[in-house]
Every structure is written in C-alpha cells, then in structure tokens.
Design a protein around this motif. Structure first.
Motif, short mmCIF file in Angstrom:
data_model
loop_
_atom_site.label_atom_id
_atom_site.label_comp_id
_atom_site.label_asym_id
_atom_site.label_seq_id
_atom_site.Cartn_x
_atom_site.Cartn_y
_atom_site.Cartn_z
N ASN A 35 -4.72 -5.53 3.95
CA ASN A 35 -5.35 -4.22 3.76
C ASN A 35 -4.42 -3.24 3.06
N VAL A 36 -3.13 -3.46 3.15
CA VAL A 36 -2.17 -2.54 2.54
C VAL A 36 -2.06 -2.78 1.04
N TYR A 37 -2.02 -4.04 0.63
CA TYR A 37 -1.72 -4.37 -0.76
C TYR A 37 -2.94 -4.85 -1.55
N GLU A 503 6.67 3.10 -4.35
CA GLU A 503 5.26 3.08 -4.70
C GLU A 503 4.69 1.67 -4.56
N LEU A 504 5.45 0.70 -4.95
CA LEU A 504 4.99 -0.68 -4.86
C LEU A 504 4.94 -1.15 -3.41
N LEU A 505 5.93 -0.78 -2.62
CA LEU A 505 6.02 -1.28 -1.24
C LEU A 505 5.04 -0.58 -0.29
N GLN A 506 4.65 0.68 -0.59
CA GLN A 506 3.75 1.45 0.28
C GLN A 506 4.27 1.48 1.72
N PRO A 507 5.43 2.08 1.97
CA PRO A 507 6.05 1.98 3.30
C PRO A 507 5.26 2.65 4.41
N VAL A 508 4.63 3.80 4.14
CA VAL A 508 3.90 4.50 5.20
C VAL A 508 2.68 3.70 5.66
N PRO A 509 1.79 3.25 4.76
CA PRO A 509 0.68 2.40 5.23
C PRO A 509 1.15 1.09 5.85
N LEU A 510 2.27 0.55 5.32
CA LEU A 510 2.76 -0.73 5.83
C LEU A 510 3.21 -0.59 7.28
N VAL A 511 4.04 0.40 7.58
CA VAL A 511 4.52 0.59 8.95
C VAL A 511 3.38 0.99 9.87
N GLY A 512 2.49 1.85 9.40
CA GLY A 512 1.35 2.24 10.21
C GLY A 512 0.45 1.07 10.55
N ASN A 513 0.25 0.17 9.59
CA ASN A 513 -0.58 -1.00 9.83
C ASN A 513 0.07 -1.93 10.85
N TRP A 514 1.38 -2.11 10.77
CA TRP A 514 2.07 -2.95 11.75
C TRP A 514 1.98 -2.35 13.16
N LEU A 515 2.22 -1.07 13.27
CA LEU A 515 2.14 -0.44 14.59
C LEU A 515 0.72 -0.50 15.14
N PHE A 516 -0.25 -0.33 14.29
CA PHE A 516 -1.64 -0.31 14.72
C PHE A 516 -2.10 -1.67 15.23
N LYS A 517 -1.66 -2.73 14.55
CA LYS A 517 -2.16 -4.05 14.90
C LYS A 517 -1.21 -4.84 15.81
N CYS A 518 0.07 -4.62 15.66
CA CYS A 518 1.03 -5.40 16.45
C CYS A 518 1.42 -4.71 17.75
N ASP A 525 -9.41 -1.69 11.31
CA ASP A 525 -8.47 -1.51 10.22
C ASP A 525 -7.80 -0.14 10.31
N PHE A 526 -6.48 -0.13 10.14
CA PHE A 526 -5.73 1.12 10.07
C PHE A 526 -5.73 1.68 8.65
N VAL A 527 -5.57 0.81 7.67
CA VAL A 527 -5.45 1.23 6.28
C VAL A 527 -6.82 1.15 5.62
N ARG A 528 -7.25 2.26 5.06
CA ARG A 528 -8.48 2.30 4.28
C ARG A 528 -8.11 2.45 2.81
N PRO A 529 -8.98 2.04 1.91
CA PRO A 529 -8.66 2.17 0.48
C PRO A 529 -8.37 3.62 0.12
N ILE A 530 -7.32 3.84 -0.64
CA ILE A 530 -6.92 5.19 -1.01
C ILE A 530 -7.05 5.37 -2.51
N THR A 531 -7.21 6.62 -2.92
CA THR A 531 -7.36 6.92 -4.34
C THR A 531 -5.98 7.13 -4.97
N PHE A 532 -5.95 7.00 -6.27
CA PHE A 532 -4.69 7.10 -7.01
C PHE A 532 -4.26 8.57 -7.10
#
Length: 758
Positions: A35-37, A503-518, A525-532
């Motif tokens: 969902n992040v990438y 920008e490539l790694l998306q650290p904020v959605p990545l960490v939030g997704n891990w905390l949300f699911k793990c 889903d924690f991460v929803r599609p975001i606009t540019f």
C-alpha cells in the motif's frame, strides 16, 4: 567554505542517498508495504504483464529500468497532463544544464581557475579560485564568459519555446480527450444578491431563466459546508422511514413520482428534495433557506453557452452575479464557495500581509544557517565558540549542517502556504495548490536565494553591509553571489539528492503502516492513495534552475551537482507517478506558465548580474554586450505570452462549437446534459471528502477497474520463487482481463514472504 567541508557534505549525502535507494529496492518487494509503494496502481486496478523475478531481500535496480522505459503515454495514463508537464520541466532542465555543464566545465572553469585575480587576497579560499572573481580586471578571458552566456540564453529560449508550444497543444487536446466533462457545461455563480422575499435558489432560477431562457437548464445552490452533515443525516432518516413503509402507501395512484423523488427510481432523490423544496413543506424549506450560500452551479445546454456566460459581466455591479467556468466535481472546494464574494479582497490583502511577515521572520533561520557556515569568522567575535577546534567537527558544521538545518526549517513552508491559499478563497483544489505553488516559489527565491546571499555577506563583514540604492544592491549581488556557491552546492546535495531518496522511500507512510499493522494488528489499510505534491516539487526544480542559471558562468562547479539531481529526479518522479501518487483532479498543465516565468526571471537575473560583473572587472565592451541579450530575452517572453498564454486562460470557442455540433448530430448532447445535475451532488461529494475516500476520477481513460485494496483477492502460492511486487498483477476476484481471459491472481504464503503469481 573550503574544499574539505564540501567533501564532507558530499560524502554524507552520497552515503544517505545510496543507502536509501538500496533500502527502497528491498522494501518495495515486501507484501506488507504494497500500500505504501503501489497505492496508485492498486487504486486504479492496473495490471502488469512482465514476470521477471528478483530476490526479495537483495537490492536491485529494476525500478530504474521500468521508470526509464515508460513512455509519455504511460505517464499520462497514470498521472494525467500535470504529471507530463512536470516531467517536461525536469527534461527541460536536464537539456539546458547538460549544455551549460559541457560549455562551462571545459571553457569557463579553467579560465576562472587560472585567472590569478585573487593572488593578493588573504581570505580567498580554494572554492573562490573556481569562480569568476578570480579573473583579472580587464582580462580578455571575460569574452568567453559572455559567449557562454549568449549560448546558454539562446538554447534556453529555444527549448522554452518548443516546450511551451507542446504543452499548449496538450492542453487543447484535453478538451477532445474528455468531451463529456461536466465543467464544460457548468458555470459557477458567486455574489448572488440577497432578497428579503426570495431565497437564493429562487433568485438564481429566476435570473437565468429570464436572461438565458434558450440555453439555461437548471441550477444547484451551494449550502454551507457545516450543514452538509445535517443534510446527510436527514437523508438517512428519511430513507430508513421509507424502507419501513409499504410501497403501496408511498406510491399512491394519484401521486406524482417526480414531485418528491423518494418514490421514484431516481438514485439522487435526496438531491432533488434538497434543491427543489417541493416535498417537505414550508418548514423544511425555511430551514434549507437559512443554510443557502450566495453561490450556485448553473447548467447550460452546450459548451459554448457556458463559455459565453462565464466570460460575461452579468449586471451593472461587477460584484454581483460573478461567473466563471466551474471546476470538475472532484475538484470543487466546497468550503470556499460559501465565502461571500465581496470579502475576498480583504482575505487576499490579509494573506499578502501575513506572507510578508512570515518572510521577514524567516530571516532569523537563514541568518542562523549562514552563521553556521561562517563559524570561523564568528569565533573571532564570540570567544565561547573558540572551544570548537576539531577540524572534522568544523567541516561537519560548516559543510553539512547548514543545508540540513535550512531544509528542516523549510518543511513548515508548504503547509503554511497551502493554508494561505485556502484563506484566499480558492474555489477549486487545483487552483489552491497552484496558488500555493506560486507563493512557495516566491518565498524560495527570496528566502533561500537572496536572503542567504545577503545574510551570509552581512555575517562575513560583521554588520558593515550597507545598501543605499538599487544600483548598490545590484553591485552587491554581483560581488557576493559567486562567494555563496559552495553553500548552494551543499544545499543541492542535501535538499536535492537526499530529498529524492526520502521521496522514494516514503518514510512517514512506511513507519505508520508498520505501526498500524504490526503493532496495532489492524486488518484495514493505514495508507490511502495520495496526490502528488506539485506545490513543493515544482518549486524545488525551479529553485535549482535559478541556481543553475545564475551560477553557470560565475561558479560553474555547481552544474555537475545540479545535473545529477535532475537526472535522478527524472527517474524517481516517473516511478512515483506510475506507482505511488493518485490523480484526483487536474490543472490541465497550468504549472507550465509558472515554470516559464521563473525561467525567464532566472535568465534575466543572470544576464543583469553578469553585465554588472563585467563592468566591475573593467570590461565595458562585454558589459555593454549583455544589454541586447536582456532586451531580447524580455521580448521573447512577451512573444510567448501573446502566442501561448491565452490558451491557458481561455477555451477556444471554435473547438467547443464544433464539439457541440458533433454531439448534437450524434444525439450524445442530450444524454450528457441529463447527467449534469447529478454530477455536482454536494451531499455525495462532501460525504466522500469527509470520509476520505480516494476513488479514481471517472474521466480517466485508463485500463483496469476502480477497486480498493480491500476488494483484491489474495490466495496461497504454488511457486517457490520470489516475485517483485511491481511484476504482480492485482485483480478483483473473478474479473476478466482485457483479452477476455481470467487474470492471474496475487499469491502470498502466510508463513513466508514469498509473493508469486497463479
């Protein structure tokens, strides 16, 4: 800044970038991070046919190849015209600075180094020897700088012309590509006059049925945003009541189904109740009247009729019945439609004053940043700083820390400018983002470029910096800009190179997704599609363009750093547009005029500074030769604005009339017109916005279906080998592929991290 400090900054930024890029190539293959990438691809239900396998825990460069191989049509299919235009800005930067890098590296840089103009200066550093300041006064070598300036300016104007022409053509093609856009038939009316005897709804209907009787269809009054939730609750209550009443009691033989809309088969029945006031009596009508705003959406029978009404002054008072073409339904910013039109000028003045105050206050961080760079000079004035004697620590403080601190401070600028644009009263989300982009660009040019140059020079001279006239300011800039080249090199590496890796790694959605699911063990889903974030990325590219133009002949060493950034930006942003960012609304390429103006400003500033420097170096002929170049660049800008800019402000009546005639002959026009009232259903659109549902726009001519991640099917695997998630085809259960065959399904084994295709 000396060379060891610059190398310290380069080493740290290169290490961060390489580490982040390698980590991204691993994390993007993990099922937990899909969902992040891959949010954009999941949201649009797109599929991929390539099945190349990679080890999931080994860094790979497969995403680089896929980003490079993607065509412009692929970018348009994923990100729309705005994404294509943004990448055209990056491509333009790559082309012009590749030319400038070749010329300046092999022609200008050696002349600067062997100029021997700073032999007697005690405070000259090795970096200063690579700038134009090292060229002797009256030297004939300055003609090489003037020649390079002419070549770079001519190439930039030529590339700008062709890019402006191509973007204008793409903008015209948008009308033919999406002929059924509701905004082509809809006019937004603001400043509806208040009447003690009529509601806004009645006033709008009476006015347009009187003056546009042949073309007017219907209208929809805008309600205060806070009242939408109440309307939704009322609709739910009425629905619950009607579902418990027998159908015979609801639809009596003498009842008119169209009168209420609740008994008929219309899906937007509550909208009819809310805007026609025919069903519930005077009590509900009075309640809705109190919630009406002085704005409405008016629908017309043809595109040309809507265009004429939107560009016509409707009354003798220009503050009443103000019309403009309506934004797309998903682009409407409903909250600002309720702002009284006659108060917008007060809001704009307040925002202007607040922006100036914020820019002045931001001088404190820029001065602090420059103080870190000039710590060796500050040690002479402040004894407590003399404790810092370790050379490696000083290199870290003067080389890497200033650009890092400035980048951190600048993170508060985009959200604040977005708030300012919202307070100004933008009626569409795309207009708000473009307005924020313009504000950030002006802020960056002043606070990152000019403020750092002036504050750094003020610290270097310990407060003896005085400017009494514009001529003194121009002379001062010409003298000081080359001396700040080393700081901007480190800024390009920190904000550019490292910024791309984050920008490539998306650290904020990545960490939030891990905390949300793990940690929280949530299934949704924690991460929803975001606009540019065009308002931040466009400004960064244009700011680096300003640095490249102004330093190309003054301090050419910055050009290779910029060229590396633009090349990797081209790959990173293509990857993000195709996989991460989701398109909800478009500006139809409106960012290009902003990029054009910024480039012209950068060129003229470069030419003016170069002309002054040539004069300071006692080369009057070279200084005089820059005057025709400045005039030619200004005339070129006027020509481009007269030739192409009207296409960005208005729509061609010829094209719209031909489209109306074609639809009339084919019978499609009546079908399009019938769907207009339901397209701008404020209740549904606001409910979707409040629930933060990110659904793909209906106009998007893409492949695949519009499905959310929760509707995707996940089954167990048979394959023992790992798959990269970019090679996986994601489908809804039972949905056929484009060829008519059953599409492969994503397979994830619970006890292992293997992803395969069945």
């Amino acid at each position: 800044m000396d060379i060891p400090a610059l190398l310290t900054s380069a080493g740290m930024n290169i290490g961060i970038s390489v580490g982040m890029f390698s980590l991204y190539s691993i994390l993007r293959k993990q099922p937990l991070n899909v969902n992040v990438y891959f949010g954009q691809r999941i949201a649009t239900g797109r599929t991929r046919s390539d099945n190349i396998c990679f080890e999931r825990f080994t860094p790979s460069a497969s995403w680089i190849k896929k980003a490079w191989d993607a065509s412009e049509e692929d970018i348009f299919a994923c990100g729309g015209i705005d994404a294509v235009v943004f990448l055209r800005i990056v491509v333009f930067s790559i082309r012009i600075f590749a030319i400038a890098t070749i010329l300046c590296t092999f022609l200008v840089l050696p002349l600067n180094y062997f100029g021997q103009g700073m032999v007697r200066l005690e405070d000259a550093t090795a970096m200063d020897l690579l700038t134009i300041g090292n060229v002797r006064e009256g030297s004939r070598w300055l003609w090489a700088h003037c020649f390079t300036l002419y070549v770079v300016s001519a190439c930039a104007c030529t590339l700008l012309y062709f890019e402006f022409k191509n973007v204008a053509r793409m903008r015209l093609d948008q009308v033919n590509r999406f002929p059924t856009r509701p905004s082509n038939f809809t006019v937004l009316v603001r400043g509806v006059p208040w009447s003690p005897v009529e509601s806004y709804n009645e006033s709008v209907g009476k006015f347009f049925s009187n003056y546009y009787q042949s073309s007017y269809i219907s209208h929809q009054v805008v309600y205060r945003f806070g009242a939408v939730q109440q309307l939704m609750e009322d609709a739910e209550m009425v629905y619950n009541v009607m579902t418990t009443v027998p159908v015979k009691q609801c639809c009596e033989p003498n009842a008119n189904p169209d009168r209420c809309g609740l008994c008929g088969a219309r899906s937007n029945s509550f909208k009819v109740v809310g805007h026609e006031h025919k069903c519930t009596g005077q009590k509900v009508d009075d309640g809705l009247r109190e919630k009406e705003c002085e704005a409405a959406l008016v629908f017309f029978k043809s595109r040309y009729d809507a265009l004429v009404v939107s560009h016509t002054i409707q009354s003798a008072d220009p503050m009443l019945w103000v019309t403009q073409l309506a934004p797309e339904p998903r682009d409407v910013f409903w909250q600002n439609l309720c702002v009284p039109y006659n108060l917008l000028w007060i809001r704009k003045i307040s925002v202007f004053i607040a922006s100036i105050v914020f820019s002045v206050l931001f001088l404190l961080p820029t001065t602090f940043v420059q103080g870190l760079m000039k710590i060796q000079r500050l040690q002479a004035a402040f004894p407590f700083l003399r404790r810092v004697r370790d050379r490696s620590v000083i290199n870290l403080i003067t080389g890497y820390l200033p650009s890092l601190v400035l980048t951190v401070f600048l993170t508060i600028v985009p959200p604040l400018m977005m708030l300012f644009s919202t307070l100004e009263g933008a009626v569409s989300r795309s207009t708000r983002k473009r307005s924020a982009c313009a504000k950030i660009l002006i802020f960056m040019f002043w606070n990152v470029y000019f403020s750092n140059i002036l504050s750094g020079s003020w610290i270097e001279r310990m407060g003896k910096l005085t400017v009494t006239s514009p001529k003194d300011l121009a002379t001062l800039l010409a003298e000081l800009i080359p001396r700040q080249a080393s700081f901007f090199m480190t800024y390009v590496m920190t904000s550019g190179w490292s910024g791309l890796s984050f920008e490539l790694l998306q650290p904020v959605p990545l960490v939030g997704n891990w905390l949300f699911k793990c940690v929280l063990m949530r299934d949704d889903d924690f991460v929803r599609p975001i606009t540019f974030s065009y308002h931040t990325e466009v400004t960064r590219v244009l700011l680096f363009g300003l640095l490249g133009f102004t330093f190309c002949i003054l301090a050419p060493l910055i050009l290779p750093f910029l060229l590396v950034y633009f090349f990797f930006a081209f790959l990173v942003y293509r990857n993000q547009i195709m996989n991460v960012y989701y398109v909800k609304y478009q500006t139809d390429g409106s960012y290009w005029p902003l990029a054009h103006n910024a480039t012209i400003f950068s060129l003229i500033l470069t030419q003016v500074v170069a002309g002054i420097l040539f004069g300071m170096k006692k080369s009057s002929s070279a200084s005089t030769s820059t005057i025709p170049l400045i005039i030619g660049t200004a005339l070129f800008n006027v020509f481009c604005k007269n030739r192409f800019l009207p296409l960005f402000r208005n729509r061609a009546a010829q094209v719209l009339i031909e489209m109306d005639r074609d639809d009339q002959r084919s019978g499609k026009l009546d079908e399009i017109v019938e769907k207009l009232p339901s397209a701008y259903n404020q209740v549904e659109l606001c409910a979707e916005m409040m629930e933060e549902k990110e659904e793909p726009p209906p106009e998007k001519p893409k492949k695949g279906s519009d499905e959310s991640l929760k509707d995707l099917e996940i089954v167990k695997p048979d394959s023992p080998s790992g798959e990269s998630l970019e090679d996986v085809e994601i489908v809804k259960p039972g949905s056929p592929s484009e060829s008519g065959e059953q599409s492969p399904q994503v397979e994830i084994e619970p006890d292992s991290n293997i992803v395969s295709i069945k």
